[in-house]
Design a protein around this motif. Structure first.
Motif, short mmCIF file in Angstrom:
data_model
loop_
_atom_site.label_atom_id
_atom_site.label_comp_id
_atom_site.label_asym_id
_atom_site.label_seq_id
_atom_site.Cartn_x
_atom_site.Cartn_y
_atom_site.Cartn_z
N ARG A 110 0.91 -0.75 -0.17
CA ARG A 110 -0.44 0.05 -0.27
C ARG A 110 1.10 1.69 -0.37
N PHE A 111 2.17 1.19 0.59
CA PHE A 111 2.46 2.31 0.40
C PHE A 111 3.07 2.38 -0.35
N SER A 112 3.91 1.36 -1.59
CA SER A 112 4.58 1.56 -2.32
C SER A 112 3.65 2.34 -3.62
N GLU A 113 2.18 2.01 -3.68
CA GLU A 113 1.25 2.47 -4.45
C GLU A 113 1.10 3.67 -4.10
N MET A 114 1.01 4.80 -2.94
CA MET A 114 0.62 5.62 -2.74
C MET A 114 1.55 6.18 -2.99
N CYS A 115 3.34 5.91 -2.92
CA CYS A 115 4.37 6.38 -3.64
C CYS A 115 3.91 7.00 -4.96
N HIS A 116 3.31 6.68 -5.99
CA HIS A 116 3.21 6.38 -7.02
C HIS A 116 1.96 7.71 -7.79
N SER A 117 1.11 7.87 -6.51
CA SER A 117 -0.12 8.42 -6.34
C SER A 117 0.04 9.15 -7.67
N SER A 118 -0.74 9.30 -8.69
CA SER A 118 -1.23 9.92 -9.58
C SER A 118 -2.21 11.05 -9.54
N TYR A 119 -3.02 11.62 -7.94
CA TYR A 119 -3.78 12.48 -7.72
C TYR A 119 -3.79 13.72 -8.65
N GLU A 120 -5.10 13.73 -9.04
CA GLU A 120 -5.21 15.26 -9.86
C GLU A 120 -3.90 16.30 -9.04
N ASP A 121 -4.57 16.96 -7.95
CA ASP A 121 -4.48 17.91 -6.85
C ASP A 121 -3.11 17.72 -6.45
N PRO A 122 -2.21 18.57 -7.32
CA PRO A 122 -0.66 18.36 -7.06
C PRO A 122 -0.61 18.74 -5.68
N ASP A 123 -0.82 19.66 -4.37
CA ASP A 123 -0.33 18.95 -3.07
C ASP A 123 -0.46 18.24 -2.54
N ILE A 124 -1.79 18.08 -3.21
CA ILE A 124 -2.67 16.96 -2.39
C ILE A 124 -2.00 15.34 -2.72
N ARG A 125 -1.24 15.24 -4.26
CA ARG A 125 -0.60 14.43 -4.97
C ARG A 125 0.87 14.35 -3.76
N THR A 126 1.38 14.96 -3.48
CA THR A 126 2.65 15.39 -3.25
C THR A 126 2.50 14.78 -1.85
N LYS A 127 1.31 14.92 -1.06
CA LYS A 127 1.29 14.44 0.60
C LYS A 127 1.10 13.25 0.35
N ILE A 128 0.33 13.00 -0.47
CA ILE A 128 0.26 11.07 -0.73
C ILE A 128 1.65 10.73 -0.84
N ARG A 129 2.61 10.99 -1.38
CA ARG A 129 3.25 9.85 -2.10
C ARG A 129 4.45 10.30 -0.58
N MET A 130 4.31 11.33 -0.20
CA MET A 130 5.22 11.57 1.03
C MET A 130 4.94 10.58 1.95
N ALA A 131 4.02 10.49 2.17
CA ALA A 131 2.98 9.09 2.81
C ALA A 131 3.91 8.13 3.31
N GLY A 132 3.66 8.14 1.35
CA GLY A 132 4.01 6.70 1.30
C GLY A 132 5.51 6.64 1.51
N ILE A 133 6.01 7.70 1.00
CA ILE A 133 7.87 7.36 1.51
C ILE A 133 7.86 6.90 2.91
N ASN A 134 7.12 7.70 3.61
CA ASN A 134 6.91 8.04 4.97
C ASN A 134 7.04 6.44 5.85
N GLY A 135 5.93 6.26 5.09
CA GLY A 135 5.10 4.25 5.75
C GLY A 135 6.35 3.09 5.74
N LEU A 136 6.96 3.76 4.48
CA LEU A 136 8.20 2.86 3.85
C LEU A 136 9.01 2.72 4.47
N GLN A 137 9.28 3.85 5.21
CA GLN A 137 10.34 3.98 5.78
C GLN A 137 10.54 3.33 7.68
#
Length: 718
Positions: A110-137
């Motif tokens: 799931r965290f790997s999937e979030m790292c590849h998020s393609s959410y439309e809003d760029p700010d939210i997309r960035t937050k999701i990707r960063m959450a995925g990176i933190n989750g993997l860590q």
């Protein structure tokens, strides 16, 4: 919350029921979109998790992870980020008791999937990707040191984690790397996904043990392959710089080995892909500490040389198919050339990380593996840079080795460097050529740099040519190559002084064969005579002094009548026509130094120098027993005193003293000589705690001396 925490700590057996209740409430609130209550439930779970460390915590953790999973599965970005933040807090907790049945596979996916998020809003997309990176860590931190968990380093996990990190690292390629002010440095939310990714990637690699390096690096190679990132080089180099700086230094050679294997696996890929891998290898070698190549030093050079050979073959055949069939991919010559240059630079970079003795062994190895590529020539305009002293000296030292193939290879390398006008094929065989104009030789005026090179190294070259003619194991190929070398020096590097010295050298070779102080075989003596005659026939025509040419041709004609076995046509053939023995020769069949001095003196050549017989300046190095390997010779170098010789220009090279030399020297002296040397200079054995020891020579020491007060000879101290 305080009351709930107190209750949980007072009755830890109730924790699992508390967790189950909160889990049920949270699930219901998520379904009803009551997100305020969801946040309250997660906050309660977080605080209970931080406060309680009893043995019953495992069951509570199961409820907690169930809730995190529920949030991560939600389609609302805020819930995904909330669940990730809770998981990261949990990952930083050190649990007192082990868990045998907990699985983190879902979280990795799931965290790997979030790292590849393609959410439309760029700010939210960035937050999701960063959450995925933190989750993997967080997953890595939670599992990397837990032997009871499934191994996070297994390919099934690494193949998801590493590409996810690289995807975000690559996404930040276009953004400038910021250096936050002290006020901003503590605000992690200001960190970009690429910066966060790099930090997490470094942490992951820093935790990798010896057996895990391969699983961590393989997904990097696959990602660069799948996204065609070798061609650009920049991102690939950046990735491996991070890897090399992050892993433990003693593991560097494992990364290099994987890169070499990947280079081999891409042997038939485009030159740009192979060049990209080689460039990465170059950077890795520069970063790695000395000796990072590890136990497979020769394997590294073998792989690089194999790639160099393949590239030359591709360039020559125009196809990746060895059978010569037209390949699907079009070979681009300029790309193959760039690859070849990159391979050569990388070989040099690796060699620079090795100690001196290994560099010499590697040079010999390279020479042995490039014998079939002698048609590949160096292109150079300046001999001083093409043959610097650091390369020429060890190269020439190999010409004194026992192995005739190595000696021949040294000569071949010299030819390839010196020949700048492709004249070598015109001297493929030794013969007496009555008119050298038919050869259509290309001769340029000797440049200032070439004059400097010969002033510095000429005597060295002459000496090794002379020594090569003394070798009993030299065969027809050796003499043909020596003839070519003499001819090339005459055309590429000759000024008036060099011409005089080369003529003196040819006459000295005649004297070597004539006196036979070296007890050469009849064949070798005839071969040296033939070599001398062929070269004098060439040089006399290059000087264009008619009287000089007349003398040389008269001697050659006399030999053809009386002693044809002293000419190349009767020596360098399949069945040489040789006499049973060779008596000392006299008269008109020999080239006369006095006559040559007289005729050349009339044309303005230095008669004093011409009249002085060439006497090679031997060093103790030449008097050593034959060297079978480079390792035997690289030990200790001692400067020796210059010897009296007409060749004043040459400084005597350092003598190489080897173990074999010392052993042989010791064997020449009676055993009673060596006790004269003071044994007191040797380090005594360490004193014993008891205060009295035997020194080994019948003496005793009466008191114990601390180690730091003991005196050792300088040679014994490292």
């Amino acid at each position: 919350m305080e009351k709930l925490t107190f209750y949980a700590l007072s009755a830890p057996e109730k924790l699992d029921r508390i967790g189950a209740y909160l889990s049920e409430r949270l699930s219901r609130d998520v379904a009803r979109h009551r997100y305020g209550y969801v946040c309250i439930a997660m906050e309660a779970l977080d605080q209970l998790l931080m406060a309680c460390h009893c043995q019953s915590i495992n069951l509570f953790v199961e409820s907690f992870l169930k809730m995190v999973r529920k949030l991560l599965e939600a389609d609302k970005p805020n819930l995904q980020i909330l669940g990730t933040n809770s998981f990261v807090k949990f990952a930083n907790i050190e649990e007192d008791t082990a868990s045998y049945h907990r699985s983190y596979d879902f979280f990795v996916s799931r965290f790997s999937e979030m790292c590849h998020s393609s959410y439309e809003d760029p700010d939210i997309r960035t937050k999701i990707r960063m959450a995925g990176i933190n989750g993997l860590q967080g997953v890595v931190r939670k599992t990397v040191n837990d032997d009871l968990q499934s191994n996070i380093w297994d390919p099934q996990h690494m193949d998801k984690i590493v590409p996810s990190l690289l995807f975000n690292l690559q996404s930040g390629e276009g953004t400038e790397s910021r250096s936050p002010s002290p006020l901003q440095a503590s605000e992690k939310e200001k960190e970009s996904p690429a910066e966060l990714t790099e930090r997490c990637f470094r942490e992951l690699l820093g935790r990798a043990a010896y057996g895990n390096i391969k699983n961590a690096v393989t997904p990097v190679l696959m990602h660069l392959d799948n996204h065609s990132l070798w061609e650009g080089k920049t991102f690939a180099v950046r990735c491996f710089k991070i890897i090399m700086y992050s892993i433990q230094s003693q593991h560097s050679h494992l990364v290099i080995q994987q890169l070499l294997g990947h280079l081999d696996a891409n042997s038939k890929n485009s030159a740009t892909v192979r060049a990209g891998i080689v460039e990465v290898l170059l950077e890795a070698a520069a970063i790695a500490s000395s000796g990072s190549v590890g136990p497979t030093v020769l394997e590294v050079f073998n792989t690089l040389l194999r790639q160099l050979r393949l590239s030359v073959d591709y360039e020559l055949t125009g196809s990746y198919d060895a059978s010569g069939n037209i390949g699907i991919k079009i070979i681009k010559t300029h790309e193959e050339r760039q690859l070849q240059e990159a391979v050569i630079r990388t070989i040099g970079s690796f060699a620079n990380t090795l100690p001196t003795y290994q560099r010499s062994e590697v040079m010999l190895f390279i020479m042995g593996h490039t014998r079939t590529r002698t048609h590949s020539r160096f292109q150079t305009t300046n001999m001083l840079t093409a043959l610097p002293n650091s390369f020429l000296e060890p190269l020439l030292s190999f010409s004194l080795m026992e192995d005739p193939e190595v000696r021949l290879l040294v000569l071949t390398i010299l030819l390839s460097v010196i020949d700048r006008h492709d004249n070598t094929p015109k001297f493929s065989s030794i013969s007496i050529i009555s008119d050298i104009s038919v050869l259509k030789l290309k001769v340029d005026k000797c440049s200032r740099q070439d004059n400097l090179f010969m002033k510095k190294h000429a005597q060295q070259l002459y000496r090794h040519i002379y020594l090569a003619c003394k070798e009993q194991s030299s065969g027809p190929q050796h003499f043909e190559t020596l003839y070519t070398l003499l001819a090339l020096i005459s055309m590429e590097l000759a000024n008036e002084e060099v011409v005089v010295d080369l003529i003196r050298l040819a006459l000295a070779l005649q004297e070597l064969a004539q006196t036979n102080e070296e007890s050469l075989s009849v064949y070798n003596r005839c071969a040296v005579h033939a070599l001398s005659a062929a070269y004098l026939n060439l040089i006399c025509q290059l000087t264009t002094v008619p009287t000089f040419c007349q003398h040389i041709h008269e001697v050659i004609e006399m030999r053809q009548k009386e002693v044809p076995f002293l000419l190349p046509e009767d020596v360098f053939i399949e069945n040489p026509k040789l006499p049973a023995s060779l008596e000392k020769l006299e008269g008109d069949v020999l080239f006369q130094q006095s006559k040559i001095t007289e005729v050349l003196g009339g044309s303005g050549y230095n008669t004093d120098r011409l009249a002085t017989p060439y006497i090679p300046q031997f060093t103790d190095e030449d008097r050593l027993s034959k060297r079978k390997s480079i390792g035997e010779t690289i030990s200790l170098q001692v400067e020796v005193e210059s010897r009296n010789s007409p060749e004043k220009e040459e400084r005597t090279p350092a003598e190489e003293i080897t173990f074999e030399t010392l052993k042989n020297a010791i064997g020449k002296y009676p055993s009673n000589i060596f006790p004269m040397f003071s044994l007191s200079a040797l380090p005594r054995p360490p004193p014993s705690p008891s205060g009295t020891i035997s020194s080994g020579y019948g003496q005793t020491q009466s008191r114990s001396v601390p180690v730091y007060e003991m005196k050792f000879p300088d040679l014994c101290v490292y």
